[in-house]
Design a protein around this motif. Structure first.
Motif, PDB file in Angstrom:
ATOM      1  N   VAL A  46      -0.907  34.919  73.752  1.00  0.00           N
ATOM      2  CA  VAL A  46      -0.077  35.977  73.155  1.00  0.00           C
ATOM      3  C   VAL A  46       1.292  35.422  72.788  1.00  0.00           C
ATOM      4  O   VAL A  46       1.815  35.676  71.692  1.00  0.00           O
ATOM      5  N   LEU A  47       1.894  34.662  73.699  1.00  0.00           N
ATOM      6  CA  LEU A  47       3.223  34.107  73.445  1.00  0.00           C
ATOM      7  C   LEU A  47       3.194  33.141  72.264  1.00  0.00           C
ATOM      8  O   LEU A  47       4.070  33.193  71.382  1.00  0.00           O
ATOM      9  N   LEU A  48       2.189  32.283  72.213  1.00  0.00           N
ATOM     10  CA  LEU A  48       2.073  31.326  71.113  1.00  0.00           C
ATOM     11  C   LEU A  48       1.850  32.053  69.788  1.00  0.00           C
ATOM     12  O   LEU A  48       2.453  31.678  68.765  1.00  0.00           O
ATOM     13  N   ALA A  49       1.014  33.079  69.800  1.00  0.00           N
ATOM     14  CA  ALA A  49       0.774  33.849  68.573  1.00  0.00           C
ATOM     15  C   ALA A  49       2.070  34.491  68.084  1.00  0.00           C
ATOM     16  O   ALA A  49       2.352  34.514  66.875  1.00  0.00           O
ATOM     17  N   GLY A  50       2.869  35.004  69.022  1.00  0.00           N
ATOM     18  CA  GLY A  50       4.142  35.612  68.646  1.00  0.00           C
ATOM     19  C   GLY A  50       5.112  34.602  68.068  1.00  0.00           C
ATOM     20  O   GLY A  50       5.806  34.884  67.077  1.00  0.00           O
ATOM     21  N   VAL A  51       5.163  33.407  68.660  1.00  0.00           N
ATOM     22  CA  VAL A  51       6.054  32.354  68.166  1.00  0.00           C
ATOM     23  C   VAL A  51       5.639  31.926  66.763  1.00  0.00           C
ATOM     24  O   VAL A  51       6.486  31.810  65.859  1.00  0.00           O
ATOM     25  N   LEU A  57       7.864  32.373  63.387  1.00  0.00           N
ATOM     26  CA  LEU A  57       8.279  31.222  62.595  1.00  0.00           C
ATOM     27  C   LEU A  57       7.844  31.360  61.135  1.00  0.00           C
ATOM     28  O   LEU A  57       8.584  30.985  60.219  1.00  0.00           O
ATOM     29  N   ILE A  58       6.653  31.891  60.918  1.00  0.00           N
ATOM     30  CA  ILE A  58       6.152  32.056  59.550  1.00  0.00           C
ATOM     31  C   ILE A  58       6.952  33.102  58.787  1.00  0.00           C
ATOM     32  O   ILE A  58       7.309  32.915  57.623  1.00  0.00           O
ATOM     33  N   PRO A 109      11.238  33.854  55.110  1.00  0.00           N
ATOM     34  CA  PRO A 109      11.359  34.858  54.040  1.00  0.00           C
ATOM     35  C   PRO A 109      12.167  36.081  54.466  1.00  0.00           C
ATOM     36  O   PRO A 109      12.890  36.664  53.654  1.00  0.00           O
ATOM     37  N   GLU A 110      12.061  36.442  55.738  1.00  0.00           N
ATOM     38  CA  GLU A 110      12.838  37.570  56.241  1.00  0.00           C
ATOM     39  C   GLU A 110      14.333  37.272  56.151  1.00  0.00           C
ATOM     40  O   GLU A 110      15.135  38.130  55.763  1.00  0.00           O
ATOM     41  N   LEU A 153      14.994  31.965  68.773  1.00  0.00           N
ATOM     42  CA  LEU A 153      13.999  32.501  67.847  1.00  0.00           C
ATOM     43  C   LEU A 153      14.043  34.017  67.787  1.00  0.00           C
ATOM     44  O   LEU A 153      13.818  34.618  66.732  1.00  0.00           O
ATOM     45  N   THR A 154      14.337  34.657  68.913  1.00  0.00           N
ATOM     46  CA  THR A 154      14.319  36.119  68.981  1.00  0.00           C
ATOM     47  C   THR A 154      15.688  36.752  68.760  1.00  0.00           C
ATOM     48  O   THR A 154      15.858  37.957  68.943  1.00  0.00           O
TER      49      THR A 154
END
Length: 254
Positions: free
Chosen positions: A16-21, A25-26, A30-31, A113-114
């Protein structure tokens, strides 16, 4: 069985943590190009990750009161590393942390990151920090502070330090600035000590993490959102800090 529970919880938590990171990042580039410091997309990822991790760990979250639906500050008691998950799980907030955390391996990366706001405690940086707060608040961000300055056993609130409250009395902020006191009250699993989730003093992170993951029964945490306080209603930072401390600590009285 304890080690088996650790493995069965740790692996999904890391996924879950890796998926969130990866998702953050992706989307962050653009954001950033479209919205600058605002985080209309990635803030939701952080909330989802924190909710999922609490579910995997086995901590039931309940919310009492209304979350402030405006930019401003949130002040809360500090019991554990779990506070990061708990306080982010209902509505996105941005932590204010000491500058040293930015250099910590792993944790510093996640904090950057957050959108964590890093500050120093040097008086000569006060004007810079005020401008930083003002910039983030203008985006509608809720900035979270731990005024105790340290974590505790989770069974009490220690005196709030008033230093950081001074920035809110700047003329540019004072009239409209609202601060919401929030209490996080952890409830230990059955048969565990009341301070089971507390992480303080010289306790190491890894043993505490393993203890939480290995326990066979679920615990809980209550988030109590108190009424927001307006800076303009207080004469100085010490009075405001005392009022916030009283609200947060009222949950533990009696």
């Amino acid at each position: 069985m304890g080690w088996l529970r650790v493995v069965l919880r740790f692996i999904p938590a890391m996924i879950v943590l890796l998926a969130g990171v990866v998702a953050t990042l992706i989307l962050r580039l653009p954001e950033r190009l479209i919205a600058g410091q605002a985080r209309p997309l990635t803030s939701g990822i952080t909330t989802w990750v924190c909710r999922s991790l609490l579910l995997i760990i086995g901590i039931r979250l309940t919310l009492k009161g209304d979350v402030m639906n405006r930019g401003g500050a949130v002040v809360a008691n500090h019991s554990s590393w779990l506070d990061i998950l708990v306080l982010n799980a209902r509505k996105r907030i941005y932590f204010v942390s000491k500058a040293e955390v930015e250099a910590w391996p792993g944790i510093g990366f996640l904090a950057r990151l957050t959108g964590t706001v890093f500050i120093t405690r040097r008086s000569r940086d006060a004007a810079k920090q005020k401008n930083l707060f003002q910039d983030r608040l203008s985006l509608g961000h809720r900035l979270l502070f731990f005024p105790e300055g340290t974590s505790t056993d989770g069974l009490r609130v220690v005196s709030f330090k008033s230093t950081l409250f001074q920035a809110f009395f700047a003329p540019e902020l004072r009239e409209e600035m609202a601060i919401q006191p929030v209490t996080a009250r952890f409830i230990a699993p059955p048969d565990a000590s009341d301070d089971f989730y507390g992480w303080w003093g010289d306790m190491e992170l890894a043993p505490h993490l393993l203890k939480v993951l290995a326990h066979p029964k679920r615990g809980a945490v209550e988030i109590i959102c108190h009424d927001p306080l307006f800076v303009r209603d207080f004469s100085d930072r010490k009075a405001l800090a005392k009022a916030c401390e009283a609200a947060v600590g009222s949950v533990f009285e009696g």
